[in-house]
Scaffold this motif. Structure first.
Motif, mmCIF file in Angstrom:
data_model
loop_
_atom_site.group_PDB
_atom_site.id
_atom_site.type_symbol
_atom_site.label_atom_id
_atom_site.label_comp_id
_atom_site.label_asym_id
_atom_site.label_seq_id
_atom_site.Cartn_x
_atom_site.Cartn_y
_atom_site.Cartn_z
ATOM 1 N N GLY A 26 -9.262 -17.211 -2.680
ATOM 2 C CA GLY A 26 -8.292 -16.313 -3.286
ATOM 3 C C GLY A 26 -8.919 -15.314 -4.251
ATOM 4 O O GLY A 26 -8.407 -14.226 -4.450
ATOM 5 N N PRO A 30 -1.954 -1.875 0.707
ATOM 6 C CA PRO A 30 -1.876 -3.233 0.152
ATOM 7 C C PRO A 30 -0.456 -3.783 -0.012
ATOM 8 O O PRO A 30 -0.291 -4.966 -0.280
ATOM 9 C CB PRO A 30 -2.548 -3.103 -1.223
ATOM 10 C CG PRO A 30 -3.470 -1.967 -1.059
ATOM 11 C CD PRO A 30 -2.754 -0.997 -0.157
ATOM 12 N N LEU A 31 0.567 -2.938 0.203
ATOM 13 C CA LEU A 31 1.937 -3.459 0.220
ATOM 14 C C LEU A 31 2.075 -4.560 1.261
ATOM 15 O O LEU A 31 2.928 -5.428 1.148
ATOM 16 C CB LEU A 31 2.910 -2.333 0.578
ATOM 17 C CG LEU A 31 3.254 -1.334 -0.502
ATOM 18 C CD1 LEU A 31 4.278 -0.355 0.013
ATOM 19 C CD2 LEU A 31 3.794 -2.056 -1.709
ATOM 20 N N GLY A 38 8.859 -8.321 7.828
ATOM 21 C CA GLY A 38 9.303 -7.824 6.525
ATOM 22 C C GLY A 38 10.064 -6.515 6.607
ATOM 23 O O GLY A 38 10.661 -6.178 7.626
ATOM 24 N N ASP A 39 9.982 -5.794 5.519
ATOM 25 C CA ASP A 39 10.756 -4.585 5.302
ATOM 26 C C ASP A 39 10.316 -3.439 6.236
ATOM 27 O O ASP A 39 9.130 -3.189 6.395
ATOM 28 C CB ASP A 39 10.497 -4.188 3.840
ATOM 29 C CG ASP A 39 11.214 -2.930 3.450
ATOM 30 O OD1 ASP A 39 12.051 -2.474 4.228
ATOM 31 O OD2 ASP A 39 10.933 -2.434 2.352
ATOM 32 N N PHE A 85 -10.458 -2.832 2.402
ATOM 33 C CA PHE A 85 -9.058 -2.454 2.617
ATOM 34 C C PHE A 85 -8.745 -2.180 4.085
ATOM 35 O O PHE A 85 -7.715 -2.608 4.605
ATOM 36 C CB PHE A 85 -8.704 -1.236 1.754
ATOM 37 C CG PHE A 85 -8.534 -1.598 0.300
ATOM 38 C CD1 PHE A 85 -7.375 -2.209 -0.135
ATOM 39 C CD2 PHE A 85 -9.547 -1.365 -0.615
ATOM 40 C CE1 PHE A 85 -7.214 -2.573 -1.464
ATOM 41 C CE2 PHE A 85 -9.400 -1.727 -1.946
ATOM 42 C CZ PHE A 85 -8.228 -2.321 -2.372
ATOM 43 N N PHE A 87 9.758 1.634 5.345
ATOM 44 C CA PHE A 87 8.668 2.564 5.046
ATOM 45 C C PHE A 87 7.608 2.516 6.141
ATOM 46 O O PHE A 87 7.612 1.625 6.987
ATOM 47 C CB PHE A 87 8.029 2.228 3.690
ATOM 48 C CG PHE A 87 7.282 0.915 3.647
ATOM 49 C CD1 PHE A 87 5.912 0.880 3.796
ATOM 50 C CD2 PHE A 87 7.962 -0.284 3.475
ATOM 51 C CE1 PHE A 87 5.221 -0.325 3.754
ATOM 52 C CE2 PHE A 87 7.276 -1.496 3.434
ATOM 53 C CZ PHE A 87 5.900 -1.510 3.580
ATOM 54 N N ARG A 113 -9.270 -11.581 -3.629
ATOM 55 C CA ARG A 113 -8.218 -10.599 -3.829
ATOM 56 C C ARG A 113 -8.414 -9.826 -5.128
ATOM 57 O O ARG A 113 -7.803 -8.800 -5.344
ATOM 58 C CB ARG A 113 -6.836 -11.293 -3.827
ATOM 59 C CG ARG A 113 -6.372 -11.693 -2.473
ATOM 60 C CD ARG A 113 -5.965 -10.467 -1.642
ATOM 61 N NE ARG A 113 -4.629 -10.009 -1.998
ATOM 62 C CZ ARG A 113 -4.368 -8.846 -2.551
ATOM 63 N NH1 ARG A 113 -5.336 -8.017 -2.828
ATOM 64 N NH2 ARG A 113 -3.145 -8.500 -2.824
ATOM 65 N N ASP A 115 1.286 2.836 0.313
ATOM 66 C CA ASP A 115 -0.092 2.356 0.343
ATOM 67 C C ASP A 115 -0.196 1.026 1.103
ATOM 68 O O ASP A 115 0.684 0.179 1.049
ATOM 69 C CB ASP A 115 -0.565 2.182 -1.107
ATOM 70 C CG ASP A 115 -2.056 2.019 -1.197
ATOM 71 O OD1 ASP A 115 -2.750 2.389 -0.241
ATOM 72 O OD2 ASP A 115 -2.531 1.507 -2.224
ATOM 73 N N PHE A 118 -0.302 -6.723 2.019
ATOM 74 C CA PHE A 118 -1.205 -7.851 1.780
ATOM 75 C C PHE A 118 -0.514 -9.168 1.420
ATOM 76 O O PHE A 118 -0.951 -10.215 1.883
ATOM 77 C CB PHE A 118 -2.247 -7.490 0.704
ATOM 78 C CG PHE A 118 -3.289 -6.505 1.171
ATOM 79 C CD1 PHE A 118 -3.234 -5.932 2.441
ATOM 80 C CD2 PHE A 118 -4.343 -6.140 0.336
ATOM 81 C CE1 PHE A 118 -4.190 -5.019 2.854
ATOM 82 C CE2 PHE A 118 -5.305 -5.229 0.751
ATOM 83 C CZ PHE A 118 -5.218 -4.671 2.010
ATOM 84 N N PRO A 119 0.549 -9.151 0.581
ATOM 85 C CA PRO A 119 1.125 -10.447 0.192
ATOM 86 C C PRO A 119 1.559 -11.305 1.376
ATOM 87 O O PRO A 119 1.439 -12.526 1.325
ATOM 88 C CB PRO A 119 2.337 -10.053 -0.662
ATOM 89 C CG PRO A 119 2.053 -8.694 -1.135
ATOM 90 C CD PRO A 119 1.202 -8.039 -0.105
ATOM 91 N N GLN A 120 2.040 -10.664 2.462
ATOM 92 C CA GLN A 120 2.472 -11.463 3.625
ATOM 93 C C GLN A 120 1.309 -11.814 4.550
ATOM 94 O O GLN A 120 1.491 -12.518 5.523
ATOM 95 C CB GLN A 120 3.519 -10.700 4.449
ATOM 96 C CG GLN A 120 4.845 -10.505 3.756
ATOM 97 C CD GLN A 120 5.031 -9.053 3.370
ATOM 98 O OE1 GLN A 120 4.134 -8.432 2.798
ATOM 99 N NE2 GLN A 120 6.180 -8.492 3.677
#
Lengths: 419, 95
Positions: free
Chosen positions: A214, A304-305, A173-174, A350, A177, A217, A302, A307-309
């Motif tokens: 799920g 959890p950025l 991903g990105d 976390f 950051f 989450r 932070d 977490f989606p992946q």
């Protein structure tokens, strides 16, 4: 009117800090009034949340002492404990929080470490830890505690974001950051461990967990449920009779266990609501200052950025860390370690995820499981070593001590006691 | 006024970041809206026009007629901007 008395009331002081933040952002008068009041109410909610959490969790200590055959101690009244807690360090913590961020900005401006830590909730509680360590461990005056603490926090914020940065390239991903999070030490250790022992081709994320997991989450209901189960286990081991006689004031043991677990849920809801009200107004100011003063800096965001992946790593990491923490708790009980500790669920969730994500990035499944398990041990043993050094900040640390607290905290505490 | 929620697991970190980005985008476009950051566990969904969150969390959001914006990459401001402006256009056309 005694101005000094006003400013040494942490909630008021925090209001002033936020008001300055809003001034910097050139907000309207209306926005400033509402933002400042929200922040002060948020700060007081954090205190209320901690009080609730203490009320929920303190009986665990009595029951665990019974289970491990240790001498039972009189539990302090919760009011007394919490009133002394954040308030005692609140003034220095608030100023360390504000100046520590500025130190971070200056370090990013003038040193090669171009990283700015933008997770204000992390630095807020870390500021409290530093204030507590310095107050308990030294006889420095408040002024000295504030400037030394601000330097310490600024250095921590800069270096912890810098340390994680080289590992971000392994994460899909990105890459614009880095992480600004109190799991930095385990991100690095888990990343290194994964390289050593694992094979990143065996990606944990290729395994899909059943969709019904799920619900985990949804942090608050999930952690509340787990805390209820934990209370049921502990009350069962402590013995129903003991619990009903000594702990629950004759309330049925099972009902008591469920209610205490639910009370934990109430506590974390109040706490996170408070943190949110307190910080939503500050964070845009932090972003603004960072962009203006150090335009070429890398922001530390932070955790959890990620977490989606990484849906599988989040759940696997949590469970590995939780199991390790419970094992650690039992080991400490068996060797009769004088401080009774129990897993801090919010950090376990976390940072267990953090450890698994970075372990998986460099070492696949094996890296994830080993990293997250190690994380659980660092959390529980570190908490046990840390608590004696933090005085009345204990309640907060029982709930929120993440790896950077439980790793650096005891080292700093021990060093301070050597002088 | 448009009501926008940004949602994450604890409502403390990522959702505040999303709120900052959303407000920056709206300000640049001169659109007035109220943006709130909340956690998935305690959020209310009444009187909300737009909810911005991640795909894994959006599955858990029930009983809402708000428009959902899903972002896999929360730091990707361009995608957020495109999706947000598109949804706002839809809402305005629907009125």
């Amino acid at each position: 009117m005694n101005l000094w008395q006003f400013l040494s009331e942490p909630a008021i002081l925090m209001g002033c800090v936020v008001m300055i933040g809003l001034l910097v952002q050139r907000k309207t008068i209306n926005q400033m009034i509402s933002g400042t009041i929200k922040a002060v109410v948020g700060f007081l909610l954090v205190l209320a949340g901690v009080e609730f959490l203490a009320d929920s969790l303190l009986p665990l200590e009595t029951m665990l002492r019974k289970i491990f055959g240790m001498q039972t101690i009189t539990v302090h009244s919760v009011d007394q404990l919490v009133n002394a807690s954040l308030l005692a360090y609140g003034t220095s913590a608030t100023l360390i929080f504000a100046f520590g961020f500025l130190v971070n900005v200056l370090l990013a401006r003038f040193t090669p470490f171009k990283y700015i830590h933008l997770s204000a909730h992390v630095s807020f509680f870390y500021a409290g830890l530093i204030a507590a360590l310095l107050t308990v461990g030294t006889d420095l005056s408040t002024t000295h505690i504030i400037w030394i603490g601000s330097l310490m926090l600024g250095i921590y914020l800069t270096l912890s974001s810098a340390m994680v940065a080289p590992f971000m390239k392994y994460i899909p991903g990105d890459h614009s950051f880095t992480l600004g999070h109190s799991s930095s030490i385990i991100c690095v250790v888990s990343g290194l461990l994964g390289k050593l022992v694992g094979n990143k081709e065996k990606d944990l994320e290729k395994i899909e967990l059943p969709a019904r997991l799920g619900f985990l989450r949804e942090t608050i209901p999930a952690l509340t449920l787990i805390m209820m189960l934990f209370f049921i286990m502990v009350t069962l081991f402590a013995g129903k009779d003991f619990v009903e006689l000594q702990v629950s004031a004759h309330k049925d043991w099972l009902l008591y266990a469920l209610l205490q677990g639910l009370k934990f849920g109430v506590g974390i809801t109040i706490l996170t609501t408070g943190v949110r009200m307190l910080l939503t107004e500050v964070i845009p100011a932090f972003h603004g200052i960072a962009e203006k003063v150090v335009p070429n800096s890398t922001p530390g965001f932070d955790l959890p950025l990620l977490f989606p992946q990484h849906p599988t790593s989040v759940i696997v990491g949590f469970f590995c860390s939780l199991v390790a923490s419970v094992i650690g708790m039992i080991v400490l009980g068996i060797i009769q370690y004088p401080v009774v500790v129990f897993p801090a669920l919010i950090p376990t969730f976390f940072t267990g995820a953090a450890a698994a994500i970075f372990g998986n990035a460099t070492g696949g499944r094996r890296g994830a499981v080993m990293g997250a398990t190690l994380n659980g041990f660092i959390l529980i043993f570190g908490q046990a070593f840390l608590l004696p050094f933090v005085g009345n900040y204990e309640t907060v640390m029982r709930v929120l001590s993440e790896p950077d607290y439980t790793f650096y905290g005891p080292i700093i505490g021990w060093l301070l006691h050597q002088f | 006024m448009l009501q926008i929620l940004t949602v994450c697991g604890a409502g403390v970190g990522s959702s505040i970041l999303l709120k900052v980005y959303t407000e920056q985008i709206l300000q640049a476009e001169g659109i007035h809206a109220e943006v709130q950051s909340v956690d998935i566990g305690s959020m209310g969904t009444t009187n909300v026009d737009i909810i911005i969150t991640t795909p894994d969390l959006s599955k858990l959001i029930r009983n809402t007629d708000a428009k959902l914006i899903e972002l896999v990459n929360l730091t990707d401001k361009t995608t957020l901007q495109n999706k947000l402006l598109e949804v706002i256009k839809e809402i305005r056309e629907g009125e």
